[in-house]
Design a protein around this motif. Sequence first.
Motif, PDB file in Angstrom:
ATOM      1  N   LYS A 126       0.817  -1.227   0.000  1.00  0.00           N
ATOM      2  CA  LYS A 126       0.000   0.000   0.000  1.00  0.00           C
ATOM      3  C   LYS A 126       0.842   1.264   0.000  1.00  0.00           C
ATOM      4  O   LYS A 126       0.343   2.348  -0.314  1.00  0.00           O
ATOM      5  CB  LYS A 126      -0.938  -0.015   1.210  1.00  0.00           C
ATOM      6  CG  LYS A 126      -2.018  -1.080   1.119  1.00  0.00           C
ATOM      7  CD  LYS A 126      -2.950  -1.073   2.332  1.00  0.00           C
ATOM      8  CE  LYS A 126      -4.044  -2.122   2.173  1.00  0.00           C
ATOM      9  NZ  LYS A 126      -4.948  -2.156   3.352  1.00  0.00           N
ATOM     10  N   LYS A 127       2.121   1.141   0.349  1.00  0.00           N
ATOM     11  CA  LYS A 127       3.002   2.307   0.361  1.00  0.00           C
ATOM     12  C   LYS A 127       3.660   2.559  -0.991  1.00  0.00           C
ATOM     13  O   LYS A 127       4.291   3.594  -1.190  1.00  0.00           O
ATOM     14  CB  LYS A 127       4.096   2.117   1.422  1.00  0.00           C
ATOM     15  CG  LYS A 127       3.580   2.030   2.850  1.00  0.00           C
ATOM     16  CD  LYS A 127       4.734   1.808   3.819  1.00  0.00           C
ATOM     17  CE  LYS A 127       4.248   1.684   5.247  1.00  0.00           C
ATOM     18  NZ  LYS A 127       5.382   1.425   6.195  1.00  0.00           N
ATOM     19  N   LYS A 128       3.518   1.590  -1.925  1.00  0.00           N
ATOM     20  CA  LYS A 128       4.162   1.723  -3.228  1.00  0.00           C
ATOM     21  C   LYS A 128       3.390   2.705  -4.109  1.00  0.00           C
ATOM     22  O   LYS A 128       2.180   2.581  -4.275  1.00  0.00           O
ATOM     23  CB  LYS A 128       4.261   0.360  -3.919  1.00  0.00           C
ATOM     24  CG  LYS A 128       5.020  -0.698  -3.121  1.00  0.00           C
ATOM     25  CD  LYS A 128       6.480  -0.333  -2.965  1.00  0.00           C
ATOM     26  CE  LYS A 128       7.254  -1.434  -2.237  1.00  0.00           C
ATOM     27  NZ  LYS A 128       8.663  -1.077  -2.039  1.00  0.00           N
ATOM     28  N   TRP A 129       4.093   3.648  -4.688  1.00  0.00           N
ATOM     29  CA  TRP A 129       3.446   4.711  -5.463  1.00  0.00           C
ATOM     30  C   TRP A 129       2.952   4.253  -6.831  1.00  0.00           C
ATOM     31  O   TRP A 129       1.888   4.667  -7.279  1.00  0.00           O
ATOM     32  CB  TRP A 129       4.422   5.867  -5.641  1.00  0.00           C
ATOM     33  CG  TRP A 129       4.580   6.698  -4.396  1.00  0.00           C
ATOM     34  CD1 TRP A 129       4.272   6.328  -3.119  1.00  0.00           C
ATOM     35  CD2 TRP A 129       5.079   8.029  -4.320  1.00  0.00           C
ATOM     36  NE1 TRP A 129       4.562   7.342  -2.250  1.00  0.00           N
ATOM     37  CE2 TRP A 129       5.057   8.409  -2.947  1.00  0.00           C
ATOM     38  CE3 TRP A 129       5.551   8.941  -5.255  1.00  0.00           C
ATOM     39  CZ2 TRP A 129       5.480   9.657  -2.518  1.00  0.00           C
ATOM     40  CZ3 TRP A 129       5.980  10.187  -4.813  1.00  0.00           C
ATOM     41  CH2 TRP A 129       5.941  10.545  -3.475  1.00  0.00           C
ATOM     42  N   PHE A 130       3.720   3.441  -7.516  1.00  0.00           N
ATOM     43  CA  PHE A 130       3.451   3.198  -8.928  1.00  0.00           C
ATOM     44  C   PHE A 130       2.719   1.883  -9.206  1.00  0.00           C
ATOM     45  O   PHE A 130       2.604   1.466 -10.357  1.00  0.00           O
ATOM     46  CB  PHE A 130       4.764   3.241  -9.718  1.00  0.00           C
ATOM     47  CG  PHE A 130       5.469   4.565  -9.599  1.00  0.00           C
ATOM     48  CD1 PHE A 130       4.946   5.696 -10.217  1.00  0.00           C
ATOM     49  CD2 PHE A 130       6.629   4.693  -8.851  1.00  0.00           C
ATOM     50  CE1 PHE A 130       5.575   6.929 -10.105  1.00  0.00           C
ATOM     51  CE2 PHE A 130       7.264   5.919  -8.727  1.00  0.00           C
ATOM     52  CZ  PHE A 130       6.733   7.042  -9.356  1.00  0.00           C
ATOM     53  N   ASN A 133      -3.884   1.053  -8.255  1.00  0.00           N
ATOM     54  CA  ASN A 133      -4.643   1.283  -7.017  1.00  0.00           C
ATOM     55  C   ASN A 133      -5.504   0.080  -6.641  1.00  0.00           C
ATOM     56  O   ASN A 133      -5.636  -0.254  -5.467  1.00  0.00           O
ATOM     57  CB  ASN A 133      -5.521   2.530  -7.166  1.00  0.00           C
ATOM     58  CG  ASN A 133      -4.691   3.803  -7.104  1.00  0.00           C
ATOM     59  OD1 ASN A 133      -3.650   3.847  -6.461  1.00  0.00           O
ATOM     60  ND2 ASN A 133      -5.140   4.830  -7.814  1.00  0.00           N
ATOM     61  N   LYS A 136      -3.308  -2.412  -4.991  1.00  0.00           N
ATOM     62  CA  LYS A 136      -2.865  -1.994  -3.662  1.00  0.00           C
ATOM     63  C   LYS A 136      -3.979  -2.127  -2.622  1.00  0.00           C
ATOM     64  O   LYS A 136      -3.716  -2.411  -1.452  1.00  0.00           O
ATOM     65  CB  LYS A 136      -2.356  -0.554  -3.707  1.00  0.00           C
ATOM     66  CG  LYS A 136      -1.051  -0.400  -4.460  1.00  0.00           C
ATOM     67  CD  LYS A 136      -0.349   0.902  -4.132  1.00  0.00           C
ATOM     68  CE  LYS A 136      -1.102   2.106  -4.653  1.00  0.00           C
ATOM     69  NZ  LYS A 136      -0.352   3.353  -4.388  1.00  0.00           N
TER      70      LYS A 136
END
Length: 301
Positions: A126-130, A133, A136
């Motif tokens: 869930k902290k990964k940006w790319f 969604n 995540k």
Amino acid sequence: MGSLVSSSIKKCKSCGGNLVFSPSFQELVCNNCSSQSKIEKSREYIKHDFSSADVTKKSNKFSGYAKCSNCGANVSLKDNISGMCPYCDTAVVARVEDKDLDEPDFVVPFAFNKERASELFVKNVKKKWFLPNKFKKAPQIDKINGFYFPVCSFDENTTSTYDGKLAIDNHHTDSKGRTYTTTSYRHISGEKKLTFTDIMTETSSQMRQDELEKIMPYDTRECYKFNQDFLRGYSLEYPNENAQQLKKVADNIIDSHIRNSILSGYHYDRVSYLNVSTTRFDEKYAFGALPVYEFTLDYKN
């Protein structure tokens, strides 16, 4: 069929069930009645002297079958020292004394179970940006596999002499407000003494050195002298390289640390050149087993 060795299993004294290592309790736990059995633990393990040991000796692997002493099936261990019987789900460890098989010097046991590993994985995703969604929000984990992988740890002291030239950019503004840059150079030389402990090199078919460095560091304060009980319920592969081969990898890692340590003492913008000559002494090594969880996921097929 390949060569066959007997296997070592441990039974629960209360109900006769199979004992496996529990990361939650750091002891052996019965699969049937959850009774616990203590593991003999020692923080002291041997670190071999690199200069006097047979560092070119290849690991004496066992590639064949271990006879499950629970159901009698022949369990393929390939190049592993331990695994699970596919017929009765018994934790099987090859008896190393049967064929003078090598075993590690130390082990870092699993610190948490698969359920906790899954929670940490989802939290990290869930902290990964790319990442997408939708993925995540609800990552679907198909399979979690916990296994140990072989490493070789190196210790050494170093004394390095160096000389080099560093470039420093100087920014100026003239009377008309225009900016320009000039470059000055600084010659450096000196001596750097450093101590390195537990430089880890992988020697597994399931992991690369760059992958190991991404999941480092392991807390080596949690190292124990190797005991097969930590393997019960998990697999461990034999090392693929000898200590001499792995020392070259460790020295490359150490040389990079030495270079960075030297440069950290100076202000500069670029390195024109840096020559470093290093003497190594008190070189020691130990083979070990580190834990890892592997996740298999499916997203949009």
